[in-house]
Design a protein around this motif. Sequence first.
Motif, PDB file in Angstrom:
ATOM      1  N   LYS A  18      35.653  67.331  72.377  1.00 34.98           N
ATOM      2  CA  LYS A  18      36.851  67.744  72.113  1.00 34.98           C
ATOM      3  C   LYS A  18      37.343  67.862  70.732  1.00 34.98           C
ATOM      4  O   LYS A  18      38.065  68.750  70.214  1.00 34.98           O
ATOM      5  CB  LYS A  18      38.126  67.364  72.906  1.00 34.98           C
ATOM      6  N   GLN A  19      36.827  66.779  69.899  1.00 36.44           N
ATOM      7  CA  GLN A  19      37.080  66.692  68.640  1.00 36.44           C
ATOM      8  C   GLN A  19      36.328  67.634  67.607  1.00 36.44           C
ATOM      9  O   GLN A  19      36.701  68.131  66.644  1.00 36.44           O
ATOM     10  CB  GLN A  19      36.806  65.126  68.166  1.00 36.44           C
ATOM     11  N   LYS A  69      26.337  69.566  68.036  1.00 27.40           N
ATOM     12  CA  LYS A  69      25.248  69.939  68.688  1.00 27.40           C
ATOM     13  C   LYS A  69      24.443  68.557  69.149  1.00 27.40           C
ATOM     14  O   LYS A  69      23.999  68.406  70.255  1.00 27.40           O
ATOM     15  CB  LYS A  69      24.102  70.988  68.019  1.00 27.40           C
ATOM     16  N   THR A  70      24.478  67.674  68.228  1.00 23.22           N
ATOM     17  CA  THR A  70      23.828  66.313  68.681  1.00 23.22           C
ATOM     18  C   THR A  70      24.475  65.638  69.941  1.00 23.22           C
ATOM     19  O   THR A  70      23.912  65.451  70.700  1.00 23.22           O
ATOM     20  CB  THR A  70      23.746  65.530  67.504  1.00 23.22           C
ATOM     21  N   THR A  71      25.748  65.607  69.731  1.00 25.53           N
ATOM     22  CA  THR A  71      26.460  64.825  70.943  1.00 25.53           C
ATOM     23  C   THR A  71      26.331  65.581  72.190  1.00 25.53           C
ATOM     24  O   THR A  71      26.077  65.127  73.216  1.00 25.53           O
ATOM     25  CB  THR A  71      27.897  64.760  70.401  1.00 25.53           C
ATOM     26  N   ARG A  72      26.202  67.064  72.007  1.00 23.26           N
ATOM     27  CA  ARG A  72      26.112  67.902  73.210  1.00 23.26           C
ATOM     28  C   ARG A  72      24.759  67.684  73.924  1.00 23.26           C
ATOM     29  O   ARG A  72      24.878  67.694  75.160  1.00 23.26           O
ATOM     30  CB  ARG A  72      26.565  69.313  72.850  1.00 23.26           C
ATOM     31  N   VAL A 130      31.898  56.820  80.557  1.00 20.75           N
ATOM     32  CA  VAL A 130      31.178  57.307  79.827  1.00 20.75           C
ATOM     33  C   VAL A 130      31.074  58.979  79.461  1.00 20.75           C
ATOM     34  O   VAL A 130      31.362  59.686  78.246  1.00 20.75           O
ATOM     35  CB  VAL A 130      29.705  57.118  79.805  1.00 20.75           C
ATOM     36  N   LYS A 131      31.197  59.529  80.358  1.00 24.62           N
ATOM     37  CA  LYS A 131      31.581  61.021  80.418  1.00 24.62           C
ATOM     38  C   LYS A 131      32.623  61.330  79.890  1.00 24.62           C
ATOM     39  O   LYS A 131      32.881  62.455  78.928  1.00 24.62           O
ATOM     40  CB  LYS A 131      31.407  61.581  81.995  1.00 24.62           C
ATOM     41  N   GLY A 132      33.850  60.573  80.071  1.00 22.85           N
ATOM     42  CA  GLY A 132      35.156  60.840  79.420  1.00 22.85           C
ATOM     43  C   GLY A 132      34.922  60.827  77.723  1.00 22.85           C
ATOM     44  O   GLY A 132      35.706  61.615  76.908  1.00 22.85           O
ATOM     45  N   GLN A 133      34.197  59.781  77.463  1.00 19.93           N
ATOM     46  CA  GLN A 133      34.030  59.504  75.946  1.00 19.93           C
ATOM     47  C   GLN A 133      33.105  60.864  75.399  1.00 19.93           C
ATOM     48  O   GLN A 133      33.696  61.306  74.130  1.00 19.93           O
ATOM     49  CB  GLN A 133      33.092  58.296  75.748  1.00 19.93           C
ATOM     50  N   PHE A 134      32.184  61.356  76.157  1.00 19.49           N
ATOM     51  CA  PHE A 134      31.443  62.594  75.643  1.00 19.49           C
ATOM     52  C   PHE A 134      32.512  63.642  75.478  1.00 19.49           C
ATOM     53  O   PHE A 134      32.338  64.368  74.432  1.00 19.49           O
ATOM     54  CB  PHE A 134      30.337  62.974  76.556  1.00 19.49           C
ATOM     55  N   GLN A 135      33.139  63.792  76.599  1.00 16.87           N
ATOM     56  CA  GLN A 135      33.995  64.896  76.529  1.00 16.87           C
ATOM     57  C   GLN A 135      35.079  64.646  75.263  1.00 16.87           C
ATOM     58  O   GLN A 135      35.716  65.665  74.806  1.00 16.87           O
ATOM     59  CB  GLN A 135      34.873  64.989  78.038  1.00 16.87           C
ATOM     60  N   ALA A 136      35.541  63.546  75.129  1.00 11.36           N
ATOM     61  CA  ALA A 136      36.684  63.347  73.969  1.00 11.36           C
ATOM     62  C   ALA A 136      36.054  63.530  72.555  1.00 11.36           C
ATOM     63  O   ALA A 136      36.535  64.273  71.749  1.00 11.36           O
ATOM     64  CB  ALA A 136      37.208  61.983  74.059  1.00 11.36           C
ATOM     65  N   ALA A 137      34.697  63.378  72.457  1.00 13.94           N
ATOM     66  CA  ALA A 137      34.056  63.609  71.170  1.00 13.94           C
ATOM     67  C   ALA A 137      33.617  65.181  71.065  1.00 13.94           C
ATOM     68  O   ALA A 137      34.032  65.546  69.963  1.00 13.94           O
ATOM     69  CB  ALA A 137      32.639  62.966  71.100  1.00 13.94           C
ATOM     70  N   TYR A 165      51.813  86.233  69.458  1.00 16.76           N
ATOM     71  CA  TYR A 165      52.777  84.893  69.571  1.00 16.76           C
ATOM     72  C   TYR A 165      52.380  83.907  68.732  1.00 16.76           C
ATOM     73  O   TYR A 165      51.202  83.315  68.740  1.00 16.76           O
ATOM     74  CB  TYR A 165      53.182  84.623  70.920  1.00 16.76           C
ATOM     75  N   GLU A 166      53.031  83.445  67.676  1.00 13.79           N
ATOM     76  CA  GLU A 166      52.381  82.363  66.743  1.00 13.79           C
ATOM     77  C   GLU A 166      52.752  80.947  67.648  1.00 13.79           C
ATOM     78  O   GLU A 166      53.784  80.491  67.111  1.00 13.79           O
ATOM     79  CB  GLU A 166      52.833  82.510  65.223  1.00 13.79           C
ATOM     80  N   VAL A 167      51.934  80.701  68.410  1.00 10.12           N
ATOM     81  CA  VAL A 167      52.126  79.093  68.999  1.00 10.12           C
ATOM     82  C   VAL A 167      51.689  78.120  68.288  1.00 10.12           C
ATOM     83  O   VAL A 167      50.240  78.015  68.259  1.00 10.12           O
ATOM     84  CB  VAL A 167      51.621  79.611  70.602  1.00 10.12           C
ATOM     85  N   GLU A 168      52.303  77.050  67.638  1.00 12.50           N
ATOM     86  CA  GLU A 168      51.734  75.886  66.879  1.00 12.50           C
ATOM     87  C   GLU A 168      51.523  74.913  68.115  1.00 12.50           C
ATOM     88  O   GLU A 168      52.032  74.976  68.904  1.00 12.50           O
ATOM     89  CB  GLU A 168      52.803  75.452  65.970  1.00 12.50           C
ATOM     90  N   GLY A 169      50.229  74.133  67.754  1.00 19.10           N
ATOM     91  CA  GLY A 169      49.945  73.052  68.371  1.00 19.10           C
ATOM     92  C   GLY A 169      49.190  73.682  69.591  1.00 19.10           C
ATOM     93  O   GLY A 169      48.711  72.605  70.723  1.00 19.10           O
ATOM     94  N   TYR A 170      48.712  74.772  69.996  1.00 15.19           N
ATOM     95  CA  TYR A 170      48.092  75.279  71.196  1.00 15.19           C
ATOM     96  C   TYR A 170      46.845  74.691  71.106  1.00 15.19           C
ATOM     97  O   TYR A 170      45.985  74.731  70.155  1.00 15.19           O
ATOM     98  CB  TYR A 170      48.053  76.692  71.266  1.00 15.19           C
ATOM     99  N   ASP A 171      46.473  74.078  72.134  1.00 15.23           N
ATOM    100  CA  ASP A 171      45.045  73.400  72.129  1.00 15.23           C
ATOM    101  C   ASP A 171      44.182  74.054  72.759  1.00 15.23           C
ATOM    102  O   ASP A 171      44.101  74.160  74.175  1.00 15.23           O
ATOM    103  CB  ASP A 171      45.221  71.918  72.677  1.00 15.23           C
ATOM    104  N   TRP A 172      43.342  74.902  72.416  1.00 15.68           N
ATOM    105  CA  TRP A 172      42.292  75.532  72.769  1.00 15.68           C
ATOM    106  C   TRP A 172      41.270  74.624  73.564  1.00 15.68           C
ATOM    107  O   TRP A 172      40.025  74.653  73.381  1.00 15.68           O
ATOM    108  CB  TRP A 172      41.429  76.333  71.895  1.00 15.68           C
TER     109      TRP A 172
END
Length: 75
Positions: free
Chosen positions: A15-16, A21-24, A6-13, A68-75
């Motif tokens: 991340k998207q 605010k509602t999910t958080r 469940v925690k992983g699902q919250f974190q995945a949501a 540096y213009e790094v494409e795909g960098y996941d913040w």
Amino acid sequence: MSDMEVKGQFQAALKQDRYDKTTRMIFADWLEERGLDEEGAEQRRLATPEWIAADKWLRKYAVEHNPYEVEGYDW
């Protein structure tokens, strides 16, 4: 479903959409129900308008001043 799943699902949501605010806030409640008060409080802090504005500003600044213009960098 286990708490870790469940925690992983919250974190995945979140991340998207880190500004959802509602999910958080639901995640914060869920954490506090499990005795994770500090983690819940942190999630609530991350949902404040002040934090959101500061985070957006910092991300914009970082992109604009990145030598540096790094494409795909996941913040």
